[in-house]
Scaffold this active site. Structure first.
Site, short mmCIF file in Angstrom:
data_model
loop_
_atom_site.label_atom_id
_atom_site.label_comp_id
_atom_site.label_asym_id
_atom_site.label_seq_id
_atom_site.Cartn_x
_atom_site.Cartn_y
_atom_site.Cartn_z
N HIS A 266 -13.03 -12.94 -1.67
CA HIS A 266 -12.09 -12.11 -2.33
C HIS A 266 -12.67 -11.44 -3.44
O HIS A 266 -12.85 -10.36 -3.72
CB HIS A 266 -10.77 -12.43 -2.55
CG HIS A 266 -9.95 -11.30 -2.97
ND1 HIS A 266 -9.49 -11.28 -4.39
CD2 HIS A 266 -9.27 -10.49 -2.24
CE1 HIS A 266 -8.81 -10.06 -4.58
NE2 HIS A 266 -8.74 -9.43 -3.23
N GLY A 302 -10.20 -5.32 5.50
CA GLY A 302 -10.74 -5.23 4.11
C GLY A 302 -11.08 -3.74 4.03
O GLY A 302 -10.89 -3.07 2.91
N GLY A 306 -9.82 -0.71 0.92
CA GLY A 306 -10.89 -0.05 0.37
C GLY A 306 -12.04 -0.73 -0.18
O GLY A 306 -12.97 -0.52 -1.00
N LYS A 307 -12.05 -2.32 0.35
CA LYS A 307 -12.88 -3.13 0.03
C LYS A 307 -14.21 -3.04 0.52
O LYS A 307 -15.28 -3.66 0.20
CB LYS A 307 -12.30 -4.43 0.09
CG LYS A 307 -11.08 -4.55 -1.18
CD LYS A 307 -10.32 -5.86 -0.88
CE LYS A 307 -9.28 -5.73 -2.01
NZ LYS A 307 -8.45 -6.83 -1.62
N ILE A 308 -14.16 -2.76 1.98
CA ILE A 308 -15.26 -2.25 2.84
C ILE A 308 -15.02 -0.79 3.40
O ILE A 308 -13.94 -0.24 3.66
CB ILE A 308 -15.24 -3.11 4.18
CG1 ILE A 308 -15.44 -4.57 3.62
CG2 ILE A 308 -16.23 -2.89 5.13
CD1 ILE A 308 -15.34 -5.65 4.86
#
Length: 342
Positions: A266, A302, A306-308
């Site tokens: 994370h 993810g 918006g993390k990927i």
């Protein structure tokens, strides 16, 4: 409709890669066998994709393109023999940023003092406790390793305290680990050359550990501060989050390679949220998604955060990293000329 028409329903023509494995009479090496993984199906195909993605990242870096590689792993990865593979990656500057747990730091140091021992899953754990032997799966860690670790850590804490007094501020966890690398360089022998911390220090690759006290280092800090109630030794976590996030924000492109789940996973993908997501992601995990845990969350989840990036190149390989990661690293770093089998 007749039963035969139901059973033998006509199908539409589809295009795609033929499922095919290696014919062992023709294969001349393990690399040739692995080159078929992409075509074998199931998790072999996912491992083939992971090889493809990491090769793409590595080839771009070799051409001088900027891709910052984040590597995350849990402590059990260092408990195992994957420690030496990760140390090699750091030595060769194949990664730029590391995030791990406390065990991923302290066990690397401890292994530079005394080795862990291969044991067994099926043992009497109460008997092991009587003998002062700790178990990590089928890996045994005699308690004398931690006793030896304390002999080094207490003087190291005194050293950190002097550095903090000189700077008039606490060290961040990543600075604390950097100083551990310097300490290893000064105090330990040849075995330090298989250490992740040592090579991270030598190559100035930051190791972040937001939960630095959640392990033996925390135990030693407890003893240290209990015996020195007036000690001002502090480890700063707040400024490390700024540094980690900025390493993602300032990168032209990023790749996130994550072994296991938990905090390292994370911390890396959340840092990448600040730049709109990572561009490349490889997850190796045994965690399942149906309990809603972060450890089990697949890459596409993810994307929703918006993390990927939605257009990122990503894959998750379900399986034990001790089986998968050595093959992945070898095929990317040592067998580059071996492409997919046609």
């Amino acid at each position: 409709m007749k039963a035969k028409d139901i059973v033998l329903k006509k199908s539409e023509k589809i295009e795609g890669v033929e499922v095919k494995g290696p014919w062992l009479d023709d294969a001349q090496s393990l690399e040739e066998v692995v080159s078929y993984y992409y075509r074998i199906g199931f998790q072999a195909t996912h491992l083939g994709r992971a090889i493809e993605i990491w090769r793409k990242v590595e080839e771009k870096r070799e051409r001088g393109e900027e891709i910052r590689v984040f590597l995350g792993y849990t402590s059990n990865i260092i408990s195992s023999g994957l420690r030496e593979i990760i140390a090699w990656l750091v030595k060769e500057k194949k990664v730029d940023v590391i995030v791990t747990t406390a065990g991923g730091v302290e066990e690397d140091f401890i292994k530079s003092l005394k080795p862990f021992i291969l044991g067994d899953w099926e043992v009497d754990d109460a008997e092991l406790r009587k003998k002062g032997v700790n178990r990590i799966g089928n890996i045994f860690v005699p308690n004398d390793r931690y006793i030896e670790f304390e002999k080094y850590m207490i003087p190291f804490f005194e050293r950190v305290l002097k550095i903090e007094e000189k700077l008039s501020r606490p060290l961040t966890a990543s600075e604390f680990i950097y100083e551990m690398g310097r300490y290893m360089d000064e105090k330990l022998g040849k075995e330090k050359e298989k250490s992740v911390i040592y090579w991270a220090y030598k190559n100035n690759i930051p190791i972040f550990c937001p939960a630095i006290t959640d392990g033996s280092i925390g135990d030693m800090l407890y003893f240290f501060k209990e015996e020195r109630r007036d000690s001002r030794l502090i480890i700063d976590i707040a400024n490390d989050i700024v540094k980690l996030n900025n390493l993602a924000i300032t990168a032209k492109e990023t790749a996130s390679i994550i072994l296991g789940g938990s905090l390292p996973k994370h911390a890396i993908i959340n840092a990448n949220l600040f730049r709109g997501g990572t561009d490349y992601a490889i997850y190796i995990s045994t965690a399942v998604p149906w309990d809603g845990s972060l450890s089990g969350a697949p890459p596409r989840e993810g994307v929703s955060w918006g993390k990927i990036k939605a257009k990122a190149d990503y894959v998750e390989v379900w399986g034990d990293a001790t089986l998968i990661f050595p093959i992945l690293v070898w095929m990317v770093m040592k067998a580059r000329g071996q492409g997919y089998a046609q």
